[in-house]
Design a protein around this motif. Structure first.
Motif, PDB file in Angstrom:
ATOM      1  N   ASN A   1      -4.685  -5.693  -6.465  1.00 33.70           N
ATOM      2  CA  ASN A   1      -4.397  -4.626  -6.110  1.00 33.70           C
ATOM      3  C   ASN A   1      -4.130  -4.681  -4.582  1.00 33.70           C
ATOM      4  OD1 ASN A   1      -6.881  -4.870  -5.014  1.00 33.70           O
ATOM      5  ND2 ASN A   1      -7.927  -3.326  -6.538  1.00 33.70           N
ATOM      6  N   VAL A   2      -3.740  -5.878  -4.126  1.00 36.99           N
ATOM      7  CA  VAL A   2      -3.356  -5.865  -2.557  1.00 36.99           C
ATOM      8  C   VAL A   2      -1.951  -6.434  -2.631  1.00 36.99           C
ATOM      9  CG1 VAL A   2      -4.107  -7.333  -0.648  1.00 36.99           C
ATOM     10  CG2 VAL A   2      -5.852  -6.389  -2.042  1.00 36.99           C
ATOM     11  N   GLY A   3      -1.233  -5.413  -1.819  1.00 36.64           N
ATOM     12  CA  GLY A   3       0.095  -5.910  -1.828  1.00 36.64           C
ATOM     13  C   GLY A   3       0.543  -6.960  -0.760  1.00 36.64           C
TER      14      GLY A   3
ATOM     15  N   LYS B   1      -2.049  -8.224   2.166  1.00 35.98           N
ATOM     16  CA  LYS B   1      -2.667  -9.285   2.027  1.00 35.98           C
ATOM     17  C   LYS B   1      -2.590 -10.150   3.339  1.00 35.98           C
ATOM     18  CE  LYS B   1      -1.686 -13.761  -0.085  1.00 35.98           C
ATOM     19  NZ  LYS B   1      -2.139 -14.191  -1.464  1.00 35.98           N
ATOM     20  N   TYR B   2      -1.363 -10.300   3.870  1.00 37.74           N
ATOM     21  CA  TYR B   2      -1.213 -10.881   5.072  1.00 37.74           C
ATOM     22  C   TYR B   2      -1.953 -10.388   6.543  1.00 37.74           C
ATOM     23  CZ  TYR B   2       2.414 -13.266   2.754  1.00 37.74           C
ATOM     24  OH  TYR B   2       3.067 -14.351   2.139  1.00 37.74           O
ATOM     25  N   ALA B   3      -2.056  -8.856   6.245  1.00 35.45           N
ATOM     26  CA  ALA B   3      -3.292  -8.199   7.382  1.00 35.45           C
ATOM     27  C   ALA B   3      -4.385  -8.858   7.278  1.00 35.45           C
ATOM     28  CB  ALA B   3      -2.732  -6.873   7.407  1.00 35.45           C
ATOM     29  N   ARG B   4      -4.746  -8.691   5.962  1.00 31.32           N
ATOM     30  CA  ARG B   4      -6.253  -9.018   5.768  1.00 31.32           C
ATOM     31  C   ARG B   4      -6.726 -10.356   6.222  1.00 31.32           C
ATOM     32  NH1 ARG B   4      -9.363  -5.955   1.605  1.00 31.32           N
ATOM     33  NH2 ARG B   4      -7.913  -4.069   1.150  1.00 31.32           N
ATOM     34  N   ILE B   5      -5.756 -11.399   5.889  1.00 32.02           N
ATOM     35  CA  ILE B   5      -5.821 -12.773   6.181  1.00 32.02           C
ATOM     36  C   ILE B   5      -5.799 -12.995   7.407  1.00 32.02           C
ATOM     37  CG2 ILE B   5      -4.808 -15.080   6.027  1.00 32.02           C
ATOM     38  CD1 ILE B   5      -3.968 -14.466   3.263  1.00 32.02           C
TER      39      ILE B   5
ATOM     40  N   GLY C   1      -7.938 -11.090   0.821  1.00 28.67           N
ATOM     41  CA  GLY C   1      -6.345 -11.311   0.878  1.00 28.67           C
ATOM     42  C   GLY C   1      -6.162 -12.646   0.167  1.00 28.67           C
ATOM     43  N   LEU C   2      -6.917 -13.847   0.460  1.00 32.85           N
ATOM     44  CA  LEU C   2      -6.721 -14.722  -0.657  1.00 32.85           C
ATOM     45  C   LEU C   2      -6.686 -14.623  -2.307  1.00 32.85           C
ATOM     46  CD1 LEU C   2      -8.621 -17.359   1.638  1.00 32.85           C
ATOM     47  CD2 LEU C   2      -5.776 -17.139   1.402  1.00 32.85           C
ATOM     48  N   LEU C   3      -7.657 -13.601  -2.632  1.00 33.39           N
ATOM     49  CA  LEU C   3      -7.745 -13.480  -3.829  1.00 33.39           C
ATOM     50  C   LEU C   3      -6.803 -12.254  -4.461  1.00 33.39           C
ATOM     51  CD1 LEU C   3     -11.414 -13.557  -4.287  1.00 33.39           C
ATOM     52  CD2 LEU C   3      -9.947 -15.321  -5.055  1.00 33.39           C
ATOM     53  N   ASN C   4      -6.235 -11.400  -3.563  1.00 36.22           N
ATOM     54  CA  ASN C   4      -5.188 -10.453  -3.730  1.00 36.22           C
ATOM     55  C   ASN C   4      -6.059  -9.306  -4.685  1.00 36.22           C
ATOM     56  OD1 ASN C   4      -2.755 -11.590  -2.815  1.00 36.22           O
ATOM     57  ND2 ASN C   4      -2.531 -12.972  -4.834  1.00 36.22           N
TER      58      ASN C   4
ATOM     59  N   ASP D   1      -3.876   1.116  -5.064  1.00 39.90           N
ATOM     60  CA  ASP D   1      -3.080  -0.250  -5.142  1.00 39.90           C
ATOM     61  C   ASP D   1      -1.844  -0.430  -4.255  1.00 39.90           C
ATOM     62  OD1 ASP D   1      -1.454  -2.468  -6.079  1.00 39.90           O
ATOM     63  OD2 ASP D   1      -1.762  -1.824  -8.264  1.00 39.90           O
ATOM     64  N   THR D   2      -1.876  -1.146  -3.363  1.00 39.64           N
ATOM     65  CA  THR D   2      -1.058  -1.247  -2.169  1.00 39.64           C
ATOM     66  C   THR D   2       0.178  -2.162  -2.572  1.00 39.64           C
ATOM     67  OG1 THR D   2      -2.192  -3.185  -1.176  1.00 39.64           O
ATOM     68  CG2 THR D   2      -2.789  -1.099  -0.368  1.00 39.64           C
ATOM     69  N   ARG D   3       0.262  -2.522  -3.704  1.00 37.79           N
ATOM     70  CA  ARG D   3       1.494  -3.487  -4.459  1.00 37.79           C
ATOM     71  C   ARG D   3       2.574  -2.416  -4.393  1.00 37.79           C
ATOM     72  NH1 ARG D   3      -0.396  -5.996  -9.571  1.00 37.79           N
ATOM     73  NH2 ARG D   3      -1.187  -4.236  -9.953  1.00 37.79           N
ATOM     74  N   THR D   4       3.969  -3.138  -4.195  1.00 39.63           N
ATOM     75  CA  THR D   4       5.088  -2.421  -4.178  1.00 39.63           C
ATOM     76  C   THR D   4       5.410  -2.665  -6.079  1.00 39.63           C
ATOM     77  OG1 THR D   4       6.504  -4.318  -3.907  1.00 39.63           O
ATOM     78  CG2 THR D   4       5.936  -2.843  -1.821  1.00 39.63           C
ATOM     79  N   PRO D   5       6.264  -1.639  -6.419  1.00 35.45           N
ATOM     80  CA  PRO D   5       6.578  -1.727  -7.773  1.00 35.45           C
ATOM     81  C   PRO D   5       7.210  -3.361  -8.103  1.00 35.45           C
ATOM     82  CG  PRO D   5       7.437   0.180  -6.941  1.00 35.45           C
ATOM     83  CD  PRO D   5       6.878  -0.629  -5.836  1.00 35.45           C
TER      84      PRO D   5
END
Length: 67
Positions: free
Chosen positions: A6-8, A12-16, A45-48, A59-63
Motif C-alpha cells: 500500500n506504499v507507492g 517509498k523513496y521518501a520513507r527510505i 519503505g523497503l517492504l512496500n 493506499d498511495t500507489r498509482t493505478p
C-alpha cells in the motif's frame, strides 16, 4: 506471510530517505538515540507496506503500480 502493498513509489523513496537520514543522524550523535526511530520508515519503505495505512484504508500507489 503475505503483506498488503500500500506504499507507492514516491512514498517509498521518501520513507527510505527519511529513515536513512534519521539513522545517520543518530549514529553520528547529532540527534541522539531517538533517531533510530528511522528504522520504522525505512522498513515500511523497503517492504512496500505500512500497517497504519492498512488500518486507515490508505493506499498511495498509482493505478499503474497496483497491477
Amino acid at each position: 506471510m503475505n503483506l498488503p502493498h500500500n506504499v507507492g513509489k514516491i512514498d517509498k523513496y521518501a520513507r527510505i530517505g527519511v529513515g536513512l537520514a534519521l539513522i545517520g543522524l543518530a549514529v553520528t550523535g547529532t540527534i541522539g538515540a531517538w533517531g533510530f526511530i528511522g528504522i520504522l520508515p525505512l522498513a515500511t519503505g523497503l517492504l512496500n507496506t505500512c500497517p497504519a495505512y492498512t488500518l486507515l484504508g490508505v493506499d498511495t500507489r498509482t493505478p499503474g503500480e497496483k497491477s
